[in-house]
Structures are given as C-alpha cells and as structure tokens.
Design a protein around this motif. Structure first.
Motif, PDB file in Angstrom:
ATOM      1  N   THR A 107      23.835  19.225  22.893  1.00 42.86           N
ATOM      2  CA  THR A 107      24.842  20.289  22.770  1.00 42.86           C
ATOM      3  C   THR A 107      24.602  21.385  23.806  1.00 42.86           C
ATOM      4  O   THR A 107      25.540  21.858  24.469  1.00 42.86           O
ATOM      5  CB  THR A 107      24.810  20.873  21.354  1.00 42.86           C
ATOM      6  OG1 THR A 107      25.113  19.838  20.401  1.00 42.86           O
ATOM      7  CG2 THR A 107      25.825  21.989  21.208  1.00 42.86           C
ATOM      8  N   ALA A 108      23.349  21.785  23.964  1.00 42.54           N
ATOM      9  CA  ALA A 108      23.028  22.861  24.894  1.00 42.54           C
ATOM     10  C   ALA A 108      23.305  22.446  26.347  1.00 42.54           C
ATOM     11  O   ALA A 108      23.878  23.223  27.123  1.00 42.54           O
ATOM     12  CB  ALA A 108      21.566  23.264  24.726  1.00 42.54           C
TER      13      ALA A 108
ATOM     14  N   ARG B 257      25.414  20.068  27.478  1.00 42.80           N
ATOM     15  CA  ARG B 257      26.865  19.933  27.721  1.00 42.80           C
ATOM     16  C   ARG B 257      27.510  21.302  27.939  1.00 42.80           C
ATOM     17  O   ARG B 257      28.347  21.479  28.824  1.00 42.80           O
ATOM     18  CB  ARG B 257      27.526  19.219  26.547  1.00 42.80           C
ATOM     19  CG  ARG B 257      27.316  17.713  26.532  1.00 42.80           C
ATOM     20  CD  ARG B 257      28.280  17.038  25.574  1.00 42.80           C
ATOM     21  NE  ARG B 257      28.115  15.596  25.592  1.00 42.80           N
ATOM     22  CZ  ARG B 257      27.394  14.906  24.716  1.00 42.80           C
ATOM     23  NH1 ARG B 257      26.765  15.557  23.753  1.00 42.80           N
ATOM     24  NH2 ARG B 257      27.282  13.598  24.810  1.00 42.80           N
ATOM     25  N   LYS B 258      27.103  22.256  27.135  1.00 43.55           N
ATOM     26  CA  LYS B 258      27.687  23.590  27.238  1.00 43.55           C
ATOM     27  C   LYS B 258      27.335  24.234  28.585  1.00 43.55           C
ATOM     28  O   LYS B 258      28.215  24.766  29.287  1.00 43.55           O
ATOM     29  CB  LYS B 258      27.183  24.460  26.086  1.00 43.55           C
ATOM     30  CG  LYS B 258      27.770  25.874  26.069  1.00 43.55           C
ATOM     31  CD  LYS B 258      27.274  26.651  24.861  1.00 43.55           C
ATOM     32  CE  LYS B 258      27.845  28.060  24.846  1.00 43.55           C
ATOM     33  NZ  LYS B 258      27.352  28.832  23.665  1.00 43.55           N
ATOM     34  N   ARG B 259      26.074  24.160  28.969  1.00 42.01           N
ATOM     35  CA  ARG B 259      25.645  24.828  30.205  1.00 42.01           C
ATOM     36  C   ARG B 259      26.170  24.101  31.443  1.00 42.01           C
ATOM     37  O   ARG B 259      26.601  24.741  32.408  1.00 42.01           O
ATOM     38  CB  ARG B 259      24.122  24.915  30.235  1.00 42.01           C
ATOM     39  CG  ARG B 259      23.558  25.882  29.202  1.00 42.01           C
ATOM     40  CD  ARG B 259      22.055  26.009  29.300  1.00 42.01           C
ATOM     41  NE  ARG B 259      21.622  26.578  30.585  1.00 42.01           N
ATOM     42  CZ  ARG B 259      20.350  26.849  30.890  1.00 42.01           C
ATOM     43  NH1 ARG B 259      19.401  26.598  29.995  1.00 42.01           N
ATOM     44  NH2 ARG B 259      20.034  27.348  32.065  1.00 42.01           N
TER      45      ARG B 259
ATOM     46  N   GLY C 102      28.868  22.207  31.589  1.00 42.91           N
ATOM     47  CA  GLY C 102      30.321  22.381  31.635  1.00 42.91           C
ATOM     48  C   GLY C 102      30.722  23.722  32.187  1.00 42.91           C
ATOM     49  O   GLY C 102      31.720  23.844  32.923  1.00 42.91           O
ATOM     50  N   ALA C 103      29.937  24.745  31.858  1.00 46.19           N
ATOM     51  CA  ALA C 103      30.261  26.087  32.342  1.00 46.19           C
ATOM     52  C   ALA C 103      29.973  26.226  33.839  1.00 46.19           C
ATOM     53  O   ALA C 103      30.687  26.931  34.554  1.00 46.19           O
ATOM     54  CB  ALA C 103      29.456  27.126  31.559  1.00 46.19           C
TER      55      ALA C 103
END
Length: 416
Positions: free
Chosen positions: A305-306, A308-310, A312-313
């Motif tokens: 999760t961490a 993918r979030k970083r 993607g940003a």
C-alpha cells in the motif's frame, strides 16, 4: 554451577580428539548439500550418529506439510516425500524424560558463488576452517556430536537428547515444519545457527517479493518517461521502510543492543529488451524483514500500500505490479520460558547476561516453527558468525567451536 568440562578433564579429552572431529566436519563440508540434494548430507549424518549407537530413522515429508498455513512455496513441491526426508536421531540419555531437549540443524547450505568456487573444498586457515556450511550450520552438527561423545565417554549422566536434521531451511523451512507435524517428545528446543554462542529467544520474520515497474517500450530517442528514472527513488523508498522498521524494532527491549534489527534488501534488478529501446518493464526482487509481532501477510499488505501510494504520486505514468507471494516466515518473541532456557544454556556468558526481555535475532530461521507448531520453549544458538554465513570464504572460528562443545556439555549434564 560446577563446570563439568573442567571436572572431567575436557581440555585434555578434546585435544586428543580435535583432529578427528575436524576431519569429520571437513568430510561433511565436502558434500554439496544445496536443495534439493540435502539427502547427500543426510546419508552422511545418519551413518555418523548410528556409529555412536544412537537410533536413527528417516522421515518422509509429512503428508500435511505442503497444505499447512505455515508452508512456503519453493521449487521442489513435485518431489515425493521420500526424496524430502529429514533425519531424526534419538540419542537416549539417563536423565529424566521431562528434561528431554531437541536440537535442530539444517542439512542444506546456500550455493557456491563465482567468487567462492572452492566452497566445497574445506581448508584450514590459521584458527579457522573455511568452507560452505562451516558456520551455517554443519559445524554445529558436529559440535553436538562431540558434546555427547564427551559426556557418554566419561560416563556422565545426561539429559535425553533428540536431533532433527532437516531439509529446506534456506528456502523456507518446510523440512522443520514436516518434523513438527510428525510430533516430538522434547520439552525444549535448541535450533542450531551461527550466533557466535549468543542465545536468542526469538527472531524476526521475512517476506520475499517482486516489484515490477511498467511503462510503454519506446525508442531511446523518444520523449516518453524512462522507467530507469524510477529505480533510484524506489530503492530510496525501500531504504526509508528499513529505517522506519528499525526504529520501531529498537524501541523493543529485546532488540535494544541490535544495530541492524530489520533489513530490506534488493537482491536483483532486471529489465530491458533491446539495446536501442527503453525497457517496458523493470523488476526488482526484494527481501523485507518482518517485525516479530507482525504477521507476514500484514507486513506485505502495509508495504504494498505504501509503495503504490508513493510511486503513484511521484511517477503517475508508470504502472506497478507488486507480488509478495514468495517466502513468508513469521517471527516470534520468546517469553520467560525462553529466557530461563537461555540462561541455562549459557549461564556465564561473555559480555552481558541474558536480559529480562530476552534477545531477538535479526534474521529468520526454523525456530519459529518449533515454537508455533509444537508450543515448546525454543531458542537459537550455535558457533559460527552470521557475518561469515552465506559469504565468500565462509569460515568457522575453531576456538569458538571448542567453547561451544564445552557449553553444550555443561548444558546437557543431567540435574534430574
């Protein structure tokens, strides 16, 4: 506590026999027992312990092993159970059955490497024996045999002892899991690993996975974003993850004196199709340490999760595919049963005594399985250094090895 080794002349006894034990260890190291060829070392060990009059039996892989929740995927599920045998040894003992101890040692070793081509040609180098498996963990198998020989040869009443000599430790632990599923009569377990004779009362876990960066392939003269630009930031994110996990771990008393309790490692990077094209995918193989109080599944989900979030940003045009379905080993934190066992095993350690919270090892091993499946107090202990295990010119400090034999002789002397 009386030192049984001093009382019964251990130094002279071992001096007369040292070369014989070294020769036996060198024979064992010459056997390239990487998975799935552990049976080569198993054959040697079965003969070695049978020659002492101990009861030796081969155990096929337990039929429930591969479908057990703690089983790990590896390359050899298709091999029949008869080719995945462990060796179990009942060494007897005149002490109370309630004092029975089980030692577990793995037969497999990691492969030789291009810079360690003579890994299976053991050689003496001053105060060390060099060769694959000397530290991890064939030296410890012979160490136990020597301690038993000393006690039995001197007619000293000792604890009942069993040995589990297991396969597949380096690739996930299904050998030890099989052993546990067959059941054991011991009341305590010592898993033999290269700990520099420090006793660990628990260990961290680990998950293995892959992170794949995805983008359109393009000519190097084009203007599309390059996947390689994301590799450095991705590695930096993994370093941040290690730093955060380390801070959490070191706040726990059992990790207080460990400088590197949790590691995140990139073991391989691969990608690309054509020299004039930008790659459409880049793959990183990663190994992620797991806090001993966290499940591998929860750790994998949190990390996925961490990331993918970083990613993607930072790189919105680059896709990601994360797969953490590889090896998943849990960890465990020992309680006062492990602390008591540790203090019995090394009652007068060099350095600090075992702390009230115990000591948690910063790598994963089979100990978790004996603890979780059998529910027995389980510690990790052995001669050899973790800094040498798996490395180029892996070696065993022979003075430390001798001290380990003495410690085990004291530990195994029966008081019941």
């Amino acid at each position: 506590m009386m030192d049984v080794a001093d009382e019964y002349g251990f130094t002279d006894w071992f001096t007369d026999r040292r070369d014989g034990y070294l020769a036996s260890l060198m024979e064992l190291v010459r056997i390239p027992s990487t998975s799935p060829d552990e049976h080569r070392a198993g054959d040697w060990a079965a003969d070695y312990f049978a020659a002492r009059g101990f009861t030796v039996r081969r155990e096929d892989r337990h039929p429930d092993t591969l479908r057990h929740p703690l089983a790990n995927p590896n390359r050899f599920p298709q091999l029949p159970g008869s080719l995945r045998q462990n060796v179990h040894v009942d060494c007897g003992g005149s002490g109370s059955p309630s004092d029975r101890v089980l030692f577990s040692a793995h037969l497999d070793v990691v492969p030789a490497t291009p810079r360690f081509t003579d890994a299976f040609v053991p050689r003496l180098d001053g105060a060390h024996l060099v060769g694959r498996g000397t530290a991890d963990t064939k030296g410890n198998l012979v160490m136990v045999a020597a301690a038993l020989d000393f006690l039995d040869g001197r007619g000293i009443r000792r604890r009942p002892v069993e040995l589990d000599l297991v396969v597949e430790e380096e690739i996930g632990g299904n050998g030890a899991l099989s052993s546990c599923l067959w059941g054991r009569a011991a009341t305590a377990v010592v898993v033999l690993e290269p700990t520099d004779l420090v006793v660990y009362t628990g260990h961290r876990g680990v998950v293995l996975g892959t992170i794949e960066l995805l983008g359109p392939s393009a000519h190097i003269g084009g203007s599309d974003g390059r996947l390689v630009d994301a590799i450095g930031p991705l590695v930096a994110m993994l370093v941040d993850e290690e730093r955060e996990l380390t801070a959490v771990a070191r706040a726990h008393a059992s990790f207080a004196d460990c400088a590197n309790p949790i590691q995140v490692n990139v073991s391989a990077i691969a990608g690309g199709q054509w020299f004039g094209s930008r790659p459409e995918s880049v793959r990183l193989d990663v190994t992620v340490g797991v806090l001993p109080w966290e499940t591998p599944a929860a750790a994998a989900e949190r990390l996925s999760t961490a990331l993918r979030k970083r990613l993607g940003a930072t790189f919105p045009r680059i896709g990601t595919r994360l797969d953490f379905s590889g090896m998943r080993n849990g960890g465990y934190l020992g309680d006062q049963r492990e602390v008591a066992l540790a203090r019995t095993l090394v009652p007068d350690p060099v350095g600090d005594p075992v702390p009230a919270a115990g000591r948690t090892w910063n790598v994963s091993c089979d100990a978790r399985l004996y603890r979780s499946v059998l529910g027995l107090p389980t510690v990790v202990f052995g001669a050899g250094s973790l800094t040498e295990a798996h490395g180029i010119d892996e070696k065993l400090d022979l003075a430390q090895w001798e001290r380990g034999i003495r410690l085990l002789a004291n530990f195994l002397r029966s008081t019941k």
